[in-house]
Motif scaffolding. Structure first.
Motif, PDB file in Angstrom:
ATOM      1  N   LEU A 253       4.688 -44.487  24.834  1.00 47.87           N
ATOM      2  CA  LEU A 253       4.953 -45.513  23.839  1.00 47.87           C
ATOM      3  C   LEU A 253       5.639 -44.843  22.673  1.00 47.87           C
ATOM      4  N   SER A 254       6.763 -45.391  22.228  1.00 47.29           N
ATOM      5  CA  SER A 254       7.455 -44.767  21.101  1.00 47.29           C
ATOM      6  C   SER A 254       6.557 -44.828  19.866  1.00 47.29           C
ATOM      7  N   PRO A 255       6.640 -43.823  19.007  1.00 47.27           N
ATOM      8  CA  PRO A 255       5.746 -43.759  17.839  1.00 47.27           C
ATOM      9  C   PRO A 255       5.804 -45.012  16.969  1.00 47.27           C
ATOM     10  N   GLN A 256       6.971 -45.623  16.866  1.00 47.39           N
ATOM     11  CA  GLN A 256       7.103 -46.823  16.055  1.00 47.39           C
ATOM     12  C   GLN A 256       6.878 -48.096  16.870  1.00 47.39           C
ATOM     13  N   GLY A 257       6.425 -47.945  18.125  1.00 47.32           N
ATOM     14  CA  GLY A 257       6.266 -49.109  18.993  1.00 47.32           C
ATOM     15  C   GLY A 257       7.619 -49.564  19.500  1.00 47.32           C
ATOM     16  N   LYS A 258       7.700 -50.739  20.025  1.00 49.47           N
ATOM     17  CA  LYS A 258       8.920 -51.403  20.483  1.00 49.47           C
ATOM     18  C   LYS A 258       9.430 -50.959  21.842  1.00 49.47           C
ATOM     19  N   VAL A 259       9.330 -49.679  22.201  1.00 54.50           N
ATOM     20  CA  VAL A 259       9.843 -49.197  23.482  1.00 54.50           C
ATOM     21  C   VAL A 259       8.747 -48.422  24.207  1.00 54.50           C
ATOM     22  N   MET A 260       8.636 -48.689  25.514  1.00 51.39           N
ATOM     23  CA  MET A 260       7.664 -47.944  26.312  1.00 51.39           C
ATOM     24  C   MET A 260       8.299 -47.511  27.619  1.00 51.39           C
ATOM     25  N   LEU A 261       7.747 -46.446  28.172  1.00 47.28           N
ATOM     26  CA  LEU A 261       8.073 -46.019  29.528  1.00 47.28           C
ATOM     27  C   LEU A 261       6.969 -46.617  30.384  1.00 47.28           C
ATOM     28  N   ALA A 262       7.357 -47.403  31.380  1.00 49.82           N
ATOM     29  CA  ALA A 262       6.373 -48.098  32.202  1.00 49.82           C
ATOM     30  C   ALA A 262       6.560 -47.773  33.672  1.00 49.82           C
ATOM     31  N   TYR A 263       5.463 -47.484  34.332  1.00 47.11           N
ATOM     32  CA  TYR A 263       5.416 -47.385  35.790  1.00 47.11           C
ATOM     33  C   TYR A 263       5.098 -48.793  36.288  1.00 47.11           C
ATOM     34  N   LEU A 264       5.901 -49.307  37.232  1.00 48.74           N
ATOM     35  CA  LEU A 264       5.744 -50.681  37.718  1.00 48.74           C
ATOM     36  C   LEU A 264       5.356 -50.698  39.189  1.00 48.74           C
ATOM     37  N   PHE A 265       4.426 -51.580  39.539  1.00 48.30           N
ATOM     38  CA  PHE A 265       3.818 -51.590  40.861  1.00 48.30           C
ATOM     39  C   PHE A 265       3.777 -52.982  41.496  1.00 48.30           C
ATOM     40  N   GLY A 266       3.810 -53.005  42.817  1.00 50.14           N
ATOM     41  CA  GLY A 266       3.444 -54.149  43.627  1.00 50.14           C
ATOM     42  C   GLY A 266       2.081 -53.837  44.183  1.00 50.14           C
ATOM     43  N   PRO A 267       1.586 -54.639  45.061  1.00 48.47           N
ATOM     44  CA  PRO A 267       2.168 -55.860  45.590  1.00 48.47           C
ATOM     45  C   PRO A 267       1.961 -57.014  44.614  1.00 48.47           C
ATOM     46  N   THR A 268       2.440 -58.188  45.010  1.00 47.02           N
ATOM     47  CA  THR A 268       2.210 -59.391  44.219  1.00 47.02           C
ATOM     48  C   THR A 268       0.723 -59.735  44.247  1.00 47.02           C
ATOM     49  N   HIS A 269       0.185 -59.978  43.087  1.00 47.63           N
ATOM     50  CA  HIS A 269      -1.190 -60.482  42.944  1.00 47.63           C
ATOM     51  C   HIS A 269      -1.059 -61.959  42.597  1.00 47.63           C
ATOM     52  N   TRP A 270      -1.709 -62.831  43.342  1.00 46.86           N
ATOM     53  CA  TRP A 270      -1.554 -64.272  43.115  1.00 46.86           C
ATOM     54  C   TRP A 270      -2.458 -64.793  42.018  1.00 46.86           C
ATOM     55  N   THR A 271      -3.405 -63.973  41.576  1.00 45.64           N
ATOM     56  CA  THR A 271      -4.199 -64.274  40.389  1.00 45.64           C
ATOM     57  C   THR A 271      -4.085 -63.068  39.472  1.00 45.64           C
ATOM     58  N   LEU A 272      -4.497 -63.238  38.229  1.00 42.32           N
ATOM     59  CA  LEU A 272      -4.396 -62.141  37.273  1.00 42.32           C
ATOM     60  C   LEU A 272      -5.160 -60.924  37.804  1.00 42.32           C
ATOM     61  N   PRO A 273      -4.473 -59.786  37.970  1.00 42.02           N
ATOM     62  CA  PRO A 273      -5.141 -58.599  38.516  1.00 42.02           C
ATOM     63  C   PRO A 273      -6.248 -58.098  37.585  1.00 42.02           C
ATOM     64  N   THR A 274      -7.186 -57.380  38.183  1.00 41.03           N
ATOM     65  CA  THR A 274      -8.279 -56.771  37.423  1.00 41.03           C
ATOM     66  C   THR A 274      -8.077 -55.266  37.388  1.00 41.03           C
ATOM     67  N   LEU A 275      -8.871 -54.617  36.587  1.00 37.31           N
ATOM     68  CA  LEU A 275      -8.815 -53.160  36.515  1.00 37.31           C
ATOM     69  C   LEU A 275      -9.119 -52.544  37.879  1.00 37.31           C
ATOM     70  N   ALA A 276     -10.021 -53.157  38.633  1.00 38.05           N
ATOM     71  CA  ALA A 276     -10.348 -52.655  39.980  1.00 38.05           C
ATOM     72  C   ALA A 276      -9.129 -52.712  40.904  1.00 38.05           C
ATOM     73  N   ASP A 277      -8.224 -53.674  40.673  1.00 40.86           N
ATOM     74  CA  ASP A 277      -7.027 -53.813  41.510  1.00 40.86           C
ATOM     75  C   ASP A 277      -6.024 -52.683  41.280  1.00 40.86           C
ATOM     76  N   VAL A 278      -6.067 -52.050  40.111  1.00 40.78           N
ATOM     77  CA  VAL A 278      -5.030 -51.080  39.752  1.00 40.78           C
ATOM     78  C   VAL A 278      -5.528 -49.655  39.545  1.00 40.78           C
ATOM     79  N   GLN A 279      -6.811 -49.473  39.384  1.00 43.06           N
ATOM     80  CA  GLN A 279      -7.312 -48.164  38.954  1.00 43.06           C
ATOM     81  C   GLN A 279      -7.039 -47.024  39.927  1.00 43.06           C
ATOM     82  N   GLU A 280      -6.777 -47.327  41.185  1.00 42.79           N
ATOM     83  CA  GLU A 280      -6.505 -46.266  42.159  1.00 42.79           C
ATOM     84  C   GLU A 280      -5.010 -45.971  42.322  1.00 42.79           C
ATOM     85  N   LEU A 281      -4.148 -46.729  41.636  1.00 46.79           N
ATOM     86  CA  LEU A 281      -2.703 -46.511  41.765  1.00 46.79           C
ATOM     87  C   LEU A 281      -2.310 -45.159  41.176  1.00 46.79           C
TER      88      LEU A 281
END
Length: 152
Positions: free
Chosen positions: A29-57
């Motif tokens: 995250l840039s020190p002043q905010g506004k810009v981030m480096l993000a790792y992006l993942f699938g698969p599609t989750h049809w409901t809002l994902p939980t921490l349990a859905d992502v913690q092993e990625l």
């Protein structure tokens, strides 16, 4: 507009254009905010994902690693799922990016360190260089579209 707390190591959900959600991790995250480096993942989750859905990625599971604005996370459009336990920057490296000037047929490899808003170094590379992500700064709409297309 309710501002959400998030930081490096925060997991978030990205709404897809055709329904469902992709997920992402704030790696820098840039020190002043506004810009981030993000790792992006699938698969599609049809409901809002939980921490349990992502913690092993892991970083190798990412479909893309991009620089994107953080406004969608800040304003709640991309809901924060939770924070990674024991987040370590060295486990989530910043990749090299490539910036091309098509009209000139020239290219530069961009290296970012701690601030995803400012390149630390740019080096001229052959225009035909492959295998690097584009040194683009994605807005939230283009990130949502990118992930929708990748997960179709």
């Amino acid at each position: 507009m309710k501002l959400q707390p998030y930081r490096e190591g925060s997991w978030f959900a990205i709404p897809l254009k055709n329904g469902g959600y992709a997920t992402g991790l704030v790696a820098r995250l840039s020190p002043q905010g506004k810009v981030m480096l993000a790792y992006l993942f699938g698969p599609t989750h049809w409901t809002l994902p939980t921490l349990a859905d992502v913690q092993e990625l892991k970083p190798a599971d990412a479909l893309k690693v991009i620089r994107t604005g953080d406004v969608a996370v800040a304003n709640g459009r991309w809901p924060v799922i939770g924070n990674m336990v024991n987040y370590r920057r060295e486990d989530w490296p910043v990749p090299m990016f490539i910036r091309r000037a098509d009209a000139l047929k020239r290219a530069w490899q961009a290296t970012y360190a701690d601030d995803p808003a400012k390149p630390e170094r740019e080096v001229s590379v052959p225009y035909e260089t492959q295998g690097l992500e584009s040194d683009s700064l994605y807005g939230y709409g283009s990130t949502e579209l990118l992930m929708t297309k990748l997960l179709e």
